[in-house]
Design an enzyme around this catalytic site. Sequence first.
Site, short mmCIF file in Angstrom:
data_model
loop_
_atom_site.label_atom_id
_atom_site.label_comp_id
_atom_site.label_asym_id
_atom_site.label_seq_id
_atom_site.Cartn_x
_atom_site.Cartn_y
_atom_site.Cartn_z
N TYR A 1 -3.14 -0.45 7.58
CA TYR A 1 -4.33 -0.92 8.28
C TYR A 1 -4.35 -0.36 9.69
O TYR A 1 -3.35 0.09 10.23
CB TYR A 1 -4.37 -2.45 8.33
CG TYR A 1 -4.52 -3.11 6.99
CD1 TYR A 1 -5.78 -3.24 6.42
CD2 TYR A 1 -3.42 -3.60 6.29
CE1 TYR A 1 -5.94 -3.84 5.17
CE2 TYR A 1 -3.57 -4.20 5.05
CZ TYR A 1 -4.83 -4.33 4.50
OH TYR A 1 -4.98 -4.92 3.28
N ASP B 1 -4.01 -1.88 -6.52
CA ASP B 1 -4.51 -2.31 -5.22
C ASP B 1 -5.88 -2.95 -5.37
O ASP B 1 -6.93 -2.30 -5.21
CB ASP B 1 -4.56 -1.11 -4.27
CG ASP B 1 -4.83 -1.53 -2.83
OD1 ASP B 1 -5.09 -2.72 -2.61
OD2 ASP B 1 -4.78 -0.66 -1.94
N ARG C 1 0.83 -1.20 0.00
CA ARG C 1 0.00 0.00 0.00
C ARG C 1 0.87 1.25 0.00
O ARG C 1 1.02 1.94 1.02
CB ARG C 1 -0.94 -0.03 1.19
CG ARG C 1 -2.03 -1.08 1.02
CD ARG C 1 -3.15 -0.91 1.99
NE ARG C 1 -4.36 -1.56 1.51
CZ ARG C 1 -5.53 -1.53 2.13
NH1 ARG C 1 -5.65 -0.89 3.26
NH2 ARG C 1 -6.58 -2.15 1.63
N SER D 1 -8.32 -2.86 -2.29
CA SER D 1 -9.09 -1.63 -2.15
C SER D 1 -10.21 -1.56 -3.17
O SER D 1 -11.31 -1.08 -2.87
CB SER D 1 -8.16 -0.41 -2.29
OG SER D 1 -7.25 -0.35 -1.22
N GLN E 1 -1.30 2.22 -5.99
CA GLN E 1 -2.73 2.35 -5.79
C GLN E 1 -3.52 1.81 -6.98
O GLN E 1 -4.59 1.23 -6.81
CB GLN E 1 -3.10 3.81 -5.54
CG GLN E 1 -2.74 4.29 -4.15
CD GLN E 1 -3.16 5.72 -3.91
OE1 GLN E 1 -3.36 6.48 -4.85
NE2 GLN E 1 -3.29 6.10 -2.65
#
Length: 524
Positions: A232, A130, A122, A133, A127
Amino acid sequence: MKIGTPKEIHDGERRVAMTPESALQLQKLGHECLIETGAGLEAGFSDAVYEAAGVEVVKTAAALFKAADVVAKVRPPTDTEVKRLRKDQTLISFFYPGSNEELMGKAAEKGATVVAMDMVPRISRAQKMDALSSMANIAGYRAVIEAGNNFGRFFTGQVTAAGKVPPAKVLVVGAGVAGLASIGTATSLGAITYAFDVRPEVAEQIESMGAEFVFLEFEESELPDGAATGGYAPPSSPEFQAKQLEKFREIAPDMDIVITTALIPNRPAPVLWTKDMVEAMKPGSVIVDLAAERGGNCELTVMDEKIVTDNGVTIIGYTDFPSRMAAQSSTLYANNIRHMMTDLTPEKDGVINHDMEDDVIRGSTITHAKEVTFPPPPPKVQAIAAKPKEKPKELTPEEKRAAEVAEFKAQTKQQVTLLAVGAVVLLAVGLVAPASFMQHFIVFVLAVFVGFQVIWNVSHSLHTPLMAVTNAISSIIILGALMQIGSGSFLVILLAALSIFMAGINIFGGFLVTRRMLAMFQKS
């Protein structure tokens, strides 16, 4: 190289790892695309659509594994699919290596390279790859839709001739990607939304989306930054958890819908909504547990089932929320795969360069060259997580006084320097310029100085209304220009005309801005 996507064989899985649109982008990288027949049907993509996009349709999964150099999947591979892997073949899919060590070892023995999409680090650059996500975003949205489907009222409040309907109260536990998606959806539907997270730095994100952050009054040493835990929420102390449960028990009777999203990969889900909290909720309330696959955040959650408790609370423990929106999920996941392939094919020549020095590629690779490369080393770039704000140091009265004196001295020195330089310039001009010119020049300099001081000391928020005040100055300019426009000199006439034109713009523009500004405070 040839990139192939087999049909997902997991029960209820409707997603597909390649869409016709992503196949077109992969072909631009120099790759050929294969797909098993019927792989995209449940996501809304027929074989004919794939063929139109230049994708070769293969009849069986075995034939696809044999022909493809890269296999892209959604779900982790089965034992049969791992057996079909061969040396130097690449598999890209969700894998959850922490829970599938035996399967990972078998893949390494085969000599295949496995890229786990759930292991993408992350960091900002990753991104676009990802996938966790991407899927969490859809799960958060779908959770609200499922809750609304099982909730007996409107989300938004209404006052009608038939009666008054109160707005639904929604609590979202966990403000990660899924939580924020749930907050945005519930708020847009008109619900009164509350949200809780152990990271106090996300309060601003929650409030910016129209929800109310549930604050917890608890004195505890600072939690570790999310950067240290992969972005997280970090585990909290037993004392903090006890205070957290106490707060939930307090607000449980008022909540109509509760959506729990607290889940960290490869860890059991923490129990945040206990049996007594469920019993305290009103009949007809709904709980959607997005952590059901890891035991659930609700104590009564049953994985992959919807149950109704004795007091009439519906608890939804589905684990296939992204698959329930297969077309959208497949599109986003296929884009994640395509971006991963873009990084693996830097020259866009159809040749994969598996650079193990690259943070993203190394972090997501769990087997390579007949070796298990999991767990990866921490990325060189810090994970995406808001750093705790450092509290500004409070100054003592003596320090404040000293700072004010130093600032005053600095301003005084600057002003004296400017005045001295201005005086020298005026003196130099006066030595060579005629007296008539100096009279006008001194007036001009003073006007500039006074105007600068007036405007500079006005707050920026007042600059727009200040524009209306300048109409008086513009009127003087127009008056002077009108007096000079009848001059016999063409240059004077031209300058006067330009002055009238520009001052006119300022006057009419000022009145227009003032009118708009005043209209903001009038009832429509």
